[in-house]
Structures are given as C-alpha cells and as structure tokens.
Design a protein around this motif. Structure first.
Motif, PDB file in Angstrom:
ATOM      1  N   LEU A 112     161.394   1.603  91.665  1.00  0.00           N
ATOM      2  CA  LEU A 112     162.943   1.152  91.820  1.00  0.00           C
ATOM      3  C   LEU A 112     163.264  -0.126  92.167  1.00  0.00           C
ATOM      4  O   LEU A 112     164.030  -0.671  91.520  1.00  0.00           O
ATOM      5  CB  LEU A 112     163.689   2.233  92.905  1.00  0.00           C
ATOM      6  CG  LEU A 112     165.192   2.032  92.797  1.00  0.00           C
ATOM      7  CD1 LEU A 112     165.868   3.435  93.458  1.00  0.00           C
ATOM      8  CD2 LEU A 112     165.670   0.907  93.734  1.00  0.00           C
ATOM      9  N   VAL A 113     162.640  -0.641  93.300  1.00  0.00           N
ATOM     10  CA  VAL A 113     162.973  -1.953  93.562  1.00  0.00           C
ATOM     11  C   VAL A 113     162.314  -2.962  92.488  1.00  0.00           C
ATOM     12  O   VAL A 113     162.854  -3.776  91.679  1.00  0.00           O
ATOM     13  CB  VAL A 113     162.081  -2.483  94.764  1.00  0.00           C
ATOM     14  CG1 VAL A 113     162.107  -3.813  95.054  1.00  0.00           C
ATOM     15  CG2 VAL A 113     162.741  -1.608  95.839  1.00  0.00           C
ATOM     16  N   ARG A 116     164.599  -3.265  89.368  1.00  0.00           N
ATOM     17  CA  ARG A 116     165.855  -4.019  89.670  1.00  0.00           C
ATOM     18  C   ARG A 116     165.191  -5.464  89.364  1.00  0.00           C
ATOM     19  O   ARG A 116     166.595  -6.354  89.625  1.00  0.00           O
ATOM     20  CB  ARG A 116     166.497  -3.882  91.124  1.00  0.00           C
ATOM     21  CG  ARG A 116     166.692  -2.338  91.178  1.00  0.00           C
ATOM     22  CD  ARG A 116     168.384  -2.545  91.038  1.00  0.00           C
ATOM     23  NE  ARG A 116     168.939  -1.127  91.319  1.00  0.00           N
ATOM     24  CZ  ARG A 116     170.233  -0.812  91.358  1.00  0.00           C
ATOM     25  NH1 ARG A 116     171.029  -1.569  91.253  1.00  0.00           N
ATOM     26  NH2 ARG A 116     170.405   0.444  91.462  1.00  0.00           N
ATOM     27  N   VAL A 118     163.430  -7.215  91.412  1.00  0.00           N
ATOM     28  CA  VAL A 118     163.104  -8.158  92.586  1.00  0.00           C
ATOM     29  C   VAL A 118     162.049  -8.895  92.618  1.00  0.00           C
ATOM     30  O   VAL A 118     160.859  -8.597  92.161  1.00  0.00           O
ATOM     31  CB  VAL A 118     163.010  -7.257  93.870  1.00  0.00           C
ATOM     32  CG1 VAL A 118     163.131  -7.915  95.269  1.00  0.00           C
ATOM     33  CG2 VAL A 118     164.680  -6.572  93.789  1.00  0.00           C
ATOM     34  N   ARG A 123     159.414  -7.347  97.801  1.00  0.00           N
ATOM     35  CA  ARG A 123     159.484  -5.956  97.532  1.00  0.00           C
ATOM     36  C   ARG A 123     159.025  -4.914  98.583  1.00  0.00           C
ATOM     37  O   ARG A 123     159.596  -4.007  98.984  1.00  0.00           O
ATOM     38  CB  ARG A 123     158.608  -5.545  96.059  1.00  0.00           C
ATOM     39  CG  ARG A 123     159.426  -6.038  94.907  1.00  0.00           C
ATOM     40  CD  ARG A 123     158.395  -5.854  93.611  1.00  0.00           C
ATOM     41  NE  ARG A 123     159.035  -6.596  92.442  1.00  0.00           N
ATOM     42  CZ  ARG A 123     158.049  -6.568  91.500  1.00  0.00           C
ATOM     43  NH1 ARG A 123     156.950  -6.038  91.510  1.00  0.00           N
ATOM     44  NH2 ARG A 123     158.763  -7.385  90.354  1.00  0.00           N
ATOM     45  N   ALA A 138     168.685   0.383  96.578  1.00  0.00           N
ATOM     46  CA  ALA A 138     169.290  -0.272  95.379  1.00  0.00           C
ATOM     47  C   ALA A 138     170.185  -1.441  96.057  1.00  0.00           C
ATOM     48  O   ALA A 138     170.230  -2.486  95.360  1.00  0.00           O
ATOM     49  CB  ALA A 138     170.438   0.706  94.988  1.00  0.00           C
ATOM     50  N   ALA A 141     167.776  -4.212  97.098  1.00  0.00           N
ATOM     51  CA  ALA A 141     167.177  -4.940  95.840  1.00  0.00           C
ATOM     52  C   ALA A 141     168.198  -5.716  95.275  1.00  0.00           C
ATOM     53  O   ALA A 141     167.770  -6.727  94.770  1.00  0.00           O
ATOM     54  CB  ALA A 141     166.876  -3.514  94.864  1.00  0.00           C
ATOM     55  N   GLU A 142     169.397  -5.469  95.070  1.00  0.00           N
ATOM     56  CA  GLU A 142     170.327  -6.119  94.255  1.00  0.00           C
ATOM     57  C   GLU A 142     170.532  -7.739  95.079  1.00  0.00           C
ATOM     58  O   GLU A 142     170.545  -8.430  94.561  1.00  0.00           O
ATOM     59  CB  GLU A 142     171.681  -5.734  94.144  1.00  0.00           C
ATOM     60  CG  GLU A 142     171.732  -4.688  93.063  1.00  0.00           C
ATOM     61  CD  GLU A 142     171.335  -5.018  91.609  1.00  0.00           C
ATOM     62  OE1 GLU A 142     171.849  -6.154  91.440  1.00  0.00           O
ATOM     63  OE2 GLU A 142     170.266  -4.650  91.041  1.00  0.00           O
ATOM     64  N   ARG A 145     167.437  -9.716  94.790  1.00  0.00           N
ATOM     65  CA  ARG A 145     167.403 -10.204  93.557  1.00  0.00           C
ATOM     66  C   ARG A 145     168.271 -11.599  93.473  1.00  0.00           C
ATOM     67  O   ARG A 145     167.863 -12.649  92.717  1.00  0.00           O
ATOM     68  CB  ARG A 145     167.706  -9.317  92.399  1.00  0.00           C
ATOM     69  CG  ARG A 145     167.647  -9.598  91.010  1.00  0.00           C
ATOM     70  CD  ARG A 145     167.881  -8.569  90.034  1.00  0.00           C
ATOM     71  NE  ARG A 145     169.284  -8.089  90.160  1.00  0.00           N
ATOM     72  CZ  ARG A 145     170.146  -8.622  89.282  1.00  0.00           C
ATOM     73  NH1 ARG A 145     169.879  -9.574  88.544  1.00  0.00           N
ATOM     74  NH2 ARG A 145     171.282  -8.106  89.521  1.00  0.00           N
TER      75      ARG A 145
END
Length: 508
Positions: A112-113, A116, A118, A123, A138, A141-142, A145
């Motif tokens: 998932l990470v 996104r 990242v 991570r 989530a 991660a955002e 990023r």
C-alpha cells in the motif's frame, strides 16, 4: 465496505449505503430507503460506523430490518460486534454471519505504501508505525510522499499531524481528564488491571476506569488485563511524551514501580512470572536489550514444584545430559546441602520434569562448600575482595539453570527463571550480593551488561561456566532500577515515523 458494494453491484443487486455518523437523520434516511426498496428485489443495505447508531439498534433489530421487502442482504460494519440480543433472538438464529477484519499484514502494508509513491527510505517507518491500520497507512503515506516531493511539512509537524488525526479518529471524545489518563496508562503498560490503575491514577475510581476502558472498541481484553494494540498504542504514547513530558515520566515511574514492586514480588505461578517479564520487557523496549531476552508469545505449560528426594537422581541426570559431569556433580552436592534452594518446573500434562534452577544462599560457607564446588569457591573469593557482608546479610547464587530444550533464544522457561532471579535481586531481605552462573556466557553477556552485572575474571580454568555478579550494597535496588531511565523514556524507537532508515537523527 467498498469491496462489498462492488461485489453486490456486479451480482446485479442495488446497493444502498448509510454512514452511521449521520446520527440525527439516520432513522429518517432508513425509513426513506425502506420506501424506495418497496417492490425491489435483490437489494443490499450497507450500514457503516454502526457503533454511532447504538440508540437505534433495538429499533433496527426488532422492527426495521424485519419488515424490509424482498430478500435483502444487510451488511453492518462497526468497531464493536453485535450485542447479545442479536445472537440470542430466535428470529435471527442462523441468519447472522460475523466477519472480523484483521489488520493488514506487513507485506500488504508495504505494498500500500509503495503504491502511494512514498520514498523507499521512509516506507519501513510508516509500516512499523501504522501496525496494519489502513487509515494510518494511507494518511502517513500521503504525508510522507509530500515530504519527499516538497520538503514540507517538517518531520516534527508531519508526525504531529498524523498522530493527531489517528487519535481523533480512533479514540473520539474522552469523558474526563482522569479517563484520558487511564487511556494513556493502558497504552503505555503491557497490560492494565484495576490494581495498576489504582497505583498509577491517584484519585481515580479504578473499577469505573477499568470498565470504561474495557468498553472501548480499541481496547482488547487479554489474559492478564486490558491492552491497546496497534497504531493507537504508539500514537497515544507519542502524544503524552510531547504534550506533558513531566507527566509522562511520572506515569512511567509509577507503572514501573508497581510492576517491579508489587507485581514482581507476588509473581509465583509461572503464568504470572511470564506476564511480569513481558511487562518489564515492554517498559524497557526502547533500550532494545531486555526485549531480546524475553518471549513475546506463547502460553505457559509448566508449573512450579518442590523437589523431593525421589527427584534427585533425575535432576542430576538432566544436568549431566545438558551441561556435563561437572554440573551434574554440583547439582548432586547442593541437593544434599541445600535441597530447599532448588525449584522444579514440571509439564502440566505429563507431570514430568521440564527444567529446574537453584538459588543458593551463603553467609559463611564451610570449606567443604568451596572445595566441592569450584564455581562457588570462585564466587566467594570475589565476595571476599569486594565487600564485607554485614551481619545477618547473605549472598545469593543462581547456580544452576538447567533446561534441556533451551537454546540461545528467548523461551517461556527462561522468562520464569529471570522473574525468579529478579524477584530475589529486588525483594529478598538481607541480600548483599548476587551471582548468576551460566554455560552460555556469550548469549547472556549483553543482558548482564545492561543490568549492571559485572563478569568475574576466571581464577581457575577448570570449569566451562561464566559468572556474573552484582554488589547490592554499592548499587542498591532503588538506584539500580533508574540506570536506564532516560533511555526508557526518551530513546527513539527504530524505525521512527518519517525518519529515514539510514539516518539516526534529523534536524527538524
């Protein structure tokens, strides 16, 4: 929930979705849905955040859902399971299927990470922090990023933003400051009981606080008390360290004093011994040493037993098969000299001996004691040159730790042995010095150094053992417990959120 909706739509069913946060109009929405469903078959009703509709549950169960037309599928998602009324009502018998959504695995979280976008260096810290919680993954991660792409926000602000939002979503409102303090305790301690709350939250009502904690959807009832798991444990702990450092230290000290005081002193049963060692390991996890020597999972299948003369030959045989003739001869000698010093662990099912240890006490040993066991002779030589044992005081020696199945790794049996030794160190009256004799000195050395136990220089080379000692007159228990306090409180966990793996510290 989105996956349920997709599957239902693919099967040709009409999908209706209600979110529980719409508490004021929830009943009106449901009534409107019932009207629109009239004459329609193959419908799916999704009710999310059901815990926020608690006041409507009796109406939904007893009236609304029973009169829905057609053959609908109703999916109820919430942070708490169905009440007993659903499960005991004959009208619903056989129609309810309960599914528990587990946290994402490390592999799923990493995917998932990565998806996104990242930075690879961040991570692992995100996956470790989020502990499989999709929302936390989530969100972090955002934010991560954005940090990589723009340099904003700073790491300090980024961590604060993630922690604040995780707390807001997962804990919601807390009734009083005392309840919030109890929540911080539950996140910081390994397990929380009424006794712990009584000791750590002065002026609180421990029974009331315990019941409130137990009712929260993010608190689990474990074998030895309540626990907060996953991302919320770390978020709560981080929040208090930042918000109230003095209060955080005060809470940590009170928990540690209770655990290493009353809880350790009263830990006699192997189950209690394992639990207290896991609790101590948890409190000292930032030091990353004790944590490596205590088991994390598994149930105890042994019980303490006194040693009888009928057991002597079997214990000698166990010692010989595990450590050789030198240790076997020592076991036989001390079984004749201090049989009460031996404690035996038996398998609960078979009642067969599993492991044993001895805790010898010496005040003025006789020549025969020193000559018959050269290890004890070396220890007494060390005592003579280091201290004058006060009248009425004594020396304790963990002389034999015999566990045939033991290898150089944490185990439930070694947890029990460690709890017995630590109880002696901190709570045995008149203890002037203590010693530990082990066959695998290389494995024990990091732990002994961390626990401020020195290693004896070998006077005689005719035995294979390593000996560690501690002078409790020079370094009493009250001071000993605080040796690593700063590390316990303030050391960064690794990997720490948004801290690159190859960087030990950053300028915020």
């Amino acid at each position: 929930m989105p996956r349920v909706a997709e599957d239902a739509a693919a099967a040709g069913r009409r999908v209706w979705h209600l979110h529980g946060s719409a508490t004021t109009q929830a009943r009106e929405h449901l009534e409107r849905f019932a009207e629109e469903l009239s004459g329609v078959s193959g419908t799916v009703l999704l009710i999310d955040s059901f815990e926020e509709l608690g006041h409507l549950e009796p109406w939904l169960r007893d009236e609304y859902l029973r009169r829905l037309p057609g053959d609908p599928i109703v999916v109820v998602a919430g942070r708490t399971g169905p009440s007993a009324a659903w499960l005991t009502d004959p009208a619903w018998s056989g129609t309810i299927v309960i599914r528990y959504l587990e946290a994402l695995t490390t592999t799923e979280s990493a995917a998932l990470v990565e998806a996104r976008g990242v930075d690879p260096g961040l991570r692992r810290s995100i996956v470790d922090f989020a502990a499989g919680n999709p929302f936390a993954l989530a969100l972090a991660a955002e934010v991560g990023r954005s940090m990589s792409a723009t340099g904003k926000p700073s790491r300090r602000d980024a961590v604060r933003y993630v922690v604040d939002n995780v707390l807001a979503l997962l804990t919601g409102s807390v009734p009083t400051d005392t309840h919030r303090q109890a929540l911080y305790v539950c996140a910081h301690a390994r397990h929380t009981t009424e006794d712990l709350l009584r000791a750590v939250v002065p002026g609180g009502r421990p029974a009331e606080l315990f019941d409130w904690l137990r009712a929260q959807p993010y608190v689990e009832a474990a074998a030895h008390g309540l626990e907060v798991n996953g991302v919320l444990r770390e978020a709560l702990d981080h929040d208090l360290r930042w918000r109230d450092p003095a209060g955080y230290e005060r809470m940590h000290r009170r928990i540690r004093d209770y655990v290493m005081g009353e809880l350790l002193r009263d830990a006699r049963d192997p189950h209690a011994c394992v639990a207290v060692m896991r609790t101590i390991s948890h409190l000292r996890r930032r030091g990353e040493v004790v944590y490596r020597y205590v088991s994390r999972v598994g149930e105890v299948d042994v019980r303490w037993s006194g040693v009888t003369p009928a057991d002597h030959d079997e214990l000698v045989t166990m010692a010989r098969e595990t450590h050789g003739e030198f240790t076997a001869a020592s076991v036989r000698f001390w079984l004749g000299r201090q049989p009460e010093a031996f404690s035996l662990l038996r398998c609960r099912k078979s009642n067969r001996p599993r492991a044993f240890m001895s805790w010898l006490t010496l005040r003025t040993p006789e020549r025969e004691d020193l000559e018959s066991d050269p290890v004890v002779g070396e220890i007494w030589h060390d005592v003579s040159r280091r201290m004058a044992v006060p009248p009425g005081a004594h020396i304790a020696i963990a002389r034999h730790l015999v566990c045939p199945a033991f290898e150089a790794e944490p185990s439930l049996v070694m947890d029990v042995f460690q709890a017995r030794m630590m109880r002696g160190w901190l709570h045995q009256p008149g203890l002037a010095g203590s010693y530990l004799v082990v066959a695998n000195g290389q494995w024990w050395r990091p732990l002994m150094e961390y626990l401020s136990h020195y290693e004896l220089e070998r006077v005689h080379a005719d035995h294979p053992h390593t000996i560690f000692g501690h002078d409790w007159l020079a370094d009493p228990p009250e001071a000993w417990r605080d040796h690593h306090l700063d590390e316990e409180l303030w050391a960064e966990r690794h990997p720490s959120l948004f801290l690159p793996q190859d960087v030990s510290s950053v300028d915020d």
